[in-house]
Scaffold this motif. Structure first.
Motif, PDB file in Angstrom:
ATOM      1  N   CYS A  15      41.843  44.905  47.610  1.00 45.34           N
ATOM      2  CA  CYS A  15      41.459  44.352  49.041  1.00 45.34           C
ATOM      3  C   CYS A  15      41.218  42.759  48.769  1.00 45.34           C
ATOM      4  N   GLY A  16      41.185  42.294  47.492  1.00 46.11           N
ATOM      5  CA  GLY A  16      41.086  40.880  47.270  1.00 46.11           C
ATOM      6  C   GLY A  16      39.835  40.293  46.618  1.00 46.11           C
ATOM      7  N   LYS A  17      39.027  41.465  45.944  1.00 48.44           N
ATOM      8  CA  LYS A  17      38.034  40.928  45.014  1.00 48.44           C
ATOM      9  C   LYS A  17      38.065  39.842  44.311  1.00 48.44           C
ATOM     10  N   GLY A  18      39.101  39.920  43.253  1.00 49.16           N
ATOM     11  CA  GLY A  18      39.268  38.749  42.464  1.00 49.16           C
ATOM     12  C   GLY A  18      39.561  37.597  43.186  1.00 49.16           C
ATOM     13  N   THR A  19      40.305  37.799  44.102  1.00 47.44           N
ATOM     14  CA  THR A  19      40.762  36.335  44.917  1.00 47.44           C
ATOM     15  C   THR A  19      39.702  35.774  45.290  1.00 47.44           C
ATOM     16  N   ARG A 124      49.606  44.923  49.081  1.00 46.78           N
ATOM     17  CA  ARG A 124      49.173  43.637  48.309  1.00 46.78           C
ATOM     18  C   ARG A 124      49.367  43.881  46.766  1.00 46.78           C
ATOM     19  N   ILE A 125      48.928  44.901  46.621  1.00 49.20           N
ATOM     20  CA  ILE A 125      49.091  45.415  44.986  1.00 49.20           C
ATOM     21  C   ILE A 125      50.582  45.437  44.643  1.00 49.20           C
ATOM     22  N   LEU A 126      51.349  46.124  45.324  1.00 49.93           N
ATOM     23  CA  LEU A 126      52.845  46.221  45.198  1.00 49.93           C
ATOM     24  C   LEU A 126      53.462  44.734  45.254  1.00 49.93           C
ATOM     25  N   ALA A 137      49.272  48.285  34.146  1.00 42.91           N
ATOM     26  CA  ALA A 137      49.767  49.679  33.918  1.00 42.91           C
ATOM     27  C   ALA A 137      49.395  50.498  34.986  1.00 42.91           C
ATOM     28  N   ASP A 138      48.529  50.117  35.898  1.00 43.75           N
ATOM     29  CA  ASP A 138      47.794  50.896  36.936  1.00 43.75           C
ATOM     30  C   ASP A 138      48.443  50.296  38.497  1.00 43.75           C
ATOM     31  N   ASP A 139      49.398  49.397  38.473  1.00 47.44           N
ATOM     32  CA  ASP A 139      49.925  48.934  39.481  1.00 47.44           C
ATOM     33  C   ASP A 139      51.211  49.392  40.025  1.00 47.44           C
ATOM     34  N   ALA A 146      46.067  57.183  43.422  1.00 49.81           N
ATOM     35  CA  ALA A 146      45.062  57.954  42.784  1.00 49.81           C
ATOM     36  C   ALA A 146      43.677  56.765  42.841  1.00 49.81           C
ATOM     37  N   ARG A 147      43.927  55.545  42.991  1.00 48.39           N
ATOM     38  CA  ARG A 147      42.832  54.702  42.702  1.00 48.39           C
ATOM     39  C   ARG A 147      42.320  54.690  44.140  1.00 48.39           C
ATOM     40  N   LEU A 148      43.086  54.722  45.214  1.00 48.18           N
ATOM     41  CA  LEU A 148      42.625  54.797  46.808  1.00 48.18           C
ATOM     42  C   LEU A 148      41.809  55.974  46.777  1.00 48.18           C
ATOM     43  N   PRO A 174      43.243  36.411  56.600  1.00 43.43           N
ATOM     44  CA  PRO A 174      43.714  35.433  55.617  1.00 43.43           C
ATOM     45  C   PRO A 174      42.660  35.203  54.585  1.00 43.43           C
ATOM     46  N   VAL A 175      42.988  34.689  53.357  1.00 43.20           N
ATOM     47  CA  VAL A 175      42.000  34.521  52.466  1.00 43.20           C
ATOM     48  C   VAL A 175      40.949  33.518  52.652  1.00 43.20           C
ATOM     49  N   ASP A 176      41.481  32.301  53.338  1.00 43.27           N
ATOM     50  CA  ASP A 176      40.274  31.287  53.621  1.00 43.27           C
ATOM     51  C   ASP A 176      39.272  31.851  54.756  1.00 43.27           C
TER      52      ASP A 176
HETATM   53  P1  AP5 Z   1      43.138  40.811  44.135  1.00 42.02           P
HETATM   54  O1  AP5 Z   1      42.245  39.586  44.172  1.00 42.02           O
HETATM   55  O2  AP5 Z   1      43.723  40.980  42.859  1.00 42.02           O
HETATM   56  O3  AP5 Z   1      42.454  42.198  44.635  1.00 42.02           O
HETATM   57  P2  AP5 Z   1      41.371  43.139  43.847  1.00 42.02           P
HETATM   58  O4  AP5 Z   1      40.489  44.019  44.859  1.00 42.02           O
HETATM   59  O5  AP5 Z   1      40.714  42.361  42.780  1.00 42.02           O
HETATM   60  O6  AP5 Z   1      42.303  44.000  43.254  1.00 42.02           O
HETATM   61  P3  AP5 Z   1      42.390  44.882  41.654  1.00 42.02           P
HETATM   62  O7  AP5 Z   1      43.685  45.539  41.712  1.00 42.02           O
HETATM   63  O8  AP5 Z   1      42.043  44.221  40.541  1.00 42.02           O
HETATM   64  O9  AP5 Z   1      41.232  45.899  42.094  1.00 42.02           O
HETATM   65  P4  AP5 Z   1      41.044  47.196  41.571  1.00 42.02           P
HETATM   66  O10 AP5 Z   1      39.437  47.666  41.888  1.00 42.02           O
HETATM   67  O11 AP5 Z   1      41.884  48.421  41.785  1.00 42.02           O
HETATM   68  O12 AP5 Z   1      41.046  47.108  39.926  1.00 42.02           O
HETATM   69  P5  AP5 Z   1      39.971  46.867  38.693  1.00 42.02           P
HETATM   70  O13 AP5 Z   1      40.685  45.923  37.890  1.00 42.02           O
HETATM   71  O14 AP5 Z   1      38.406  46.296  39.132  1.00 42.02           O
HETATM   72  O15 AP5 Z   1      44.256  40.731  45.296  1.00 42.02           O
HETATM   73  C1  AP5 Z   1      45.353  41.529  45.276  1.00 42.02           C
HETATM   74  C2  AP5 Z   1      46.688  40.951  45.795  1.00 42.02           C
HETATM   75  O16 AP5 Z   1      46.699  40.492  47.035  1.00 42.02           O
HETATM   76  C3  AP5 Z   1      46.728  39.524  45.013  1.00 42.02           C
HETATM   77  O17 AP5 Z   1      48.360  39.343  44.573  1.00 42.02           O
HETATM   78  C4  AP5 Z   1      46.336  38.586  45.829  1.00 42.02           C
HETATM   79  O18 AP5 Z   1      46.887  37.322  45.807  1.00 42.02           O
HETATM   80  C5  AP5 Z   1      46.540  38.948  47.275  1.00 42.02           C
HETATM   81  N1  AP5 Z   1      45.470  38.926  48.187  1.00 42.02           N
HETATM   82  C6  AP5 Z   1      44.218  38.983  48.127  1.00 42.02           C
HETATM   83  N2  AP5 Z   1      43.641  38.550  49.196  1.00 42.02           N
HETATM   84  C7  AP5 Z   1      44.359  38.544  50.108  1.00 42.02           C
HETATM   85  C8  AP5 Z   1      44.372  38.278  51.576  1.00 42.02           C
HETATM   86  N3  AP5 Z   1      43.325  37.922  52.263  1.00 42.02           N
HETATM   87  N4  AP5 Z   1      45.556  38.119  52.214  1.00 42.02           N
HETATM   88  C9  AP5 Z   1      46.841  38.607  51.572  1.00 42.02           C
HETATM   89  N5  AP5 Z   1      46.745  38.503  50.195  1.00 42.02           N
HETATM   90  C10 AP5 Z   1      45.949  38.540  49.562  1.00 42.02           C
HETATM   91  O19 AP5 Z   1      39.821  48.378  38.184  1.00 42.02           O
HETATM   92  C11 AP5 Z   1      40.972  49.021  37.463  1.00 42.02           C
HETATM   93  C12 AP5 Z   1      40.660  50.113  36.973  1.00 42.02           C
HETATM   94  O20 AP5 Z   1      39.467  50.107  35.997  1.00 42.02           O
HETATM   95  C13 AP5 Z   1      40.140  51.302  37.752  1.00 42.02           C
HETATM   96  O21 AP5 Z   1      40.711  51.964  38.490  1.00 42.02           O
HETATM   97  C14 AP5 Z   1      39.017  52.106  36.802  1.00 42.02           C
HETATM   98  O22 AP5 Z   1      39.719  52.930  36.337  1.00 42.02           O
HETATM   99  C15 AP5 Z   1      38.463  51.200  35.945  1.00 42.02           C
HETATM  100  N6  AP5 Z   1      37.244  50.622  36.357  1.00 42.02           N
HETATM  101  C16 AP5 Z   1      36.929  49.271  36.694  1.00 42.02           C
HETATM  102  N7  AP5 Z   1      35.654  49.205  37.202  1.00 42.02           N
HETATM  103  C17 AP5 Z   1      35.113  50.345  36.932  1.00 42.02           C
HETATM  104  C18 AP5 Z   1      33.806  50.654  36.997  1.00 42.02           C
HETATM  105  N8  AP5 Z   1      32.871  49.993  37.425  1.00 42.02           N
HETATM  106  N9  AP5 Z   1      33.586  52.332  36.783  1.00 42.02           N
HETATM  107  C19 AP5 Z   1      34.626  53.054  36.166  1.00 42.02           C
HETATM  108  N10 AP5 Z   1      35.771  52.552  35.696  1.00 42.02           N
HETATM  109  C20 AP5 Z   1      36.147  51.123  36.275  1.00 42.02           C
END
Ligand code: AP5
Length: 198
Positions: A15-19, A124-126, A137-139, A146-148, A174-176
């Motif tokens: 969803c864009g948490k890291g961004t 976005r993930i793809l 590995a999870d992308d 499964a993540r969804l 958009p991000v901004d």
């Molecule tokens: P990005 O900003 O990377 O999105 P994100 O939400 O950070 O995506 P993640 O895939 O990192 O989230 P996640 O929750 O699945 O993974 P996590 O590492 O936390 O943006 C994605 C892409 O979109 C980028 O290319 C970006 O440039 C683009 N983008 C962003 N915003 C945009 C916009 N507005 N418009 C257009 N493009 C945009 O977790 C991974 C795994 O770790 C989990 O599945 C789980 O197994 C484990 N885990 C993590 N946290 C926990 C927890 N608290 N408890 C238990 N297990 C956990």
């Protein structure tokens, strides 16, 4: 810790948490702790525990909270003397995680929930995976689904629990544009904190 903000960053995969966190760090200088990044660091150490974590993450399920909370707690303890505020990205992922955090660490001041359409998150993930030199590995399609599902199964209960301190932000933009709403919410929390400590 009560003088600096603690902000939980919630939202589905991609969803864009890291961004948004990167932009918050740039503007406010907060400490960004991503539960996923902390887990991936553990995986990269290639320990037995790392291999177990990798298997869970590749299945799209949640890692047991004692592992995640212990990593977060360690990172917070190391940073808290010099931190201006904490962004806890990807945590809590179920109601019990939030309760444990607030009992063992500190209450959250604000919960930012980035609401985004499933198709958009998947795309976005793809796109990120296609552009990456080293793919996570999870992308992949199967793990993304499964993540969804994990996200859908757990998120309403968290939002109901923290309704008073949660701001839901439309992340299909958009991000901004999204960031303008983020800044407004953080400025409001900083003002409240300043008032409380005056
Ligand atoms: P990005 O900003 O990377 O999105 P994100 O939400 O950070 O995506 P993640 O895939 O990192 O989230 P996640 O929750 O699945 O993974 P996590 O590492 O936390 O943006 C994605 C892409 O979109 C980028 O290319 C970006 O440039 C683009 N983008 C962003 N915003 C945009 C916009 N507005 N418009 C257009 N493009 C945009 O977790 C991974 C795994 O770790 C989990 O599945 C789980 O197994 C484990 N885990 C993590 N946290 C926990 C927890 N608290 N408890 C238990 N297990 C956990």
């Amino acid at each position: 810790m009560s003088d600096i903000p603690i902000i939980w960053i919630l939202g589905g995969p991609g969803c864009g948490k890291g961004t948004q966190c990167a932009k918050i760090v740039e503007k406010y200088g907060f400490t960004h702790l991503s539960s996923g990044d902390l887990l991936r660091e553990e995986v990269a150490s290639d320990s037995d525990k790392g291999r177990q974590l990798q298997a869970i993450m590749t299945s799209g399920a949640l890692v047991p909270n004692e592992e995640v909370l212990s990593l977060l707690n360690g990172a917070i303890t190391r940073a808290k003397g010099s931190s201006k505020g904490f962004l806890i990205d990807g945590y809590p992922r179920e109601k019990g995680q939030g309760i444990a955090f607030e009992e063992q660490i500190a209450p959250a001041d604000l919960v930012l929930y980035f609401q985004c359409a499933e198709e958009t998150m998947k795309d976005r993930i793809l796109a990120r995976a296609n552009a990456a030199a080293v793919k996570r590995a999870d992308d992949n399609e199967a793990t993304i689904l499964a993540r969804l599902k994990t996200f859908k199964d757990n998120t309403n209960a968290i939002l109901e629990q923290y309704v008073e301190k949660t701001l839901t932000i439309n992340a299909n933009r958009p991000v901004d544009e999204i960031f303008l709403d983020v800044v407004q919410a953080i400025d409001c929390v900083l003002k409240k904190k300043q008032k409380a400590s005056a």
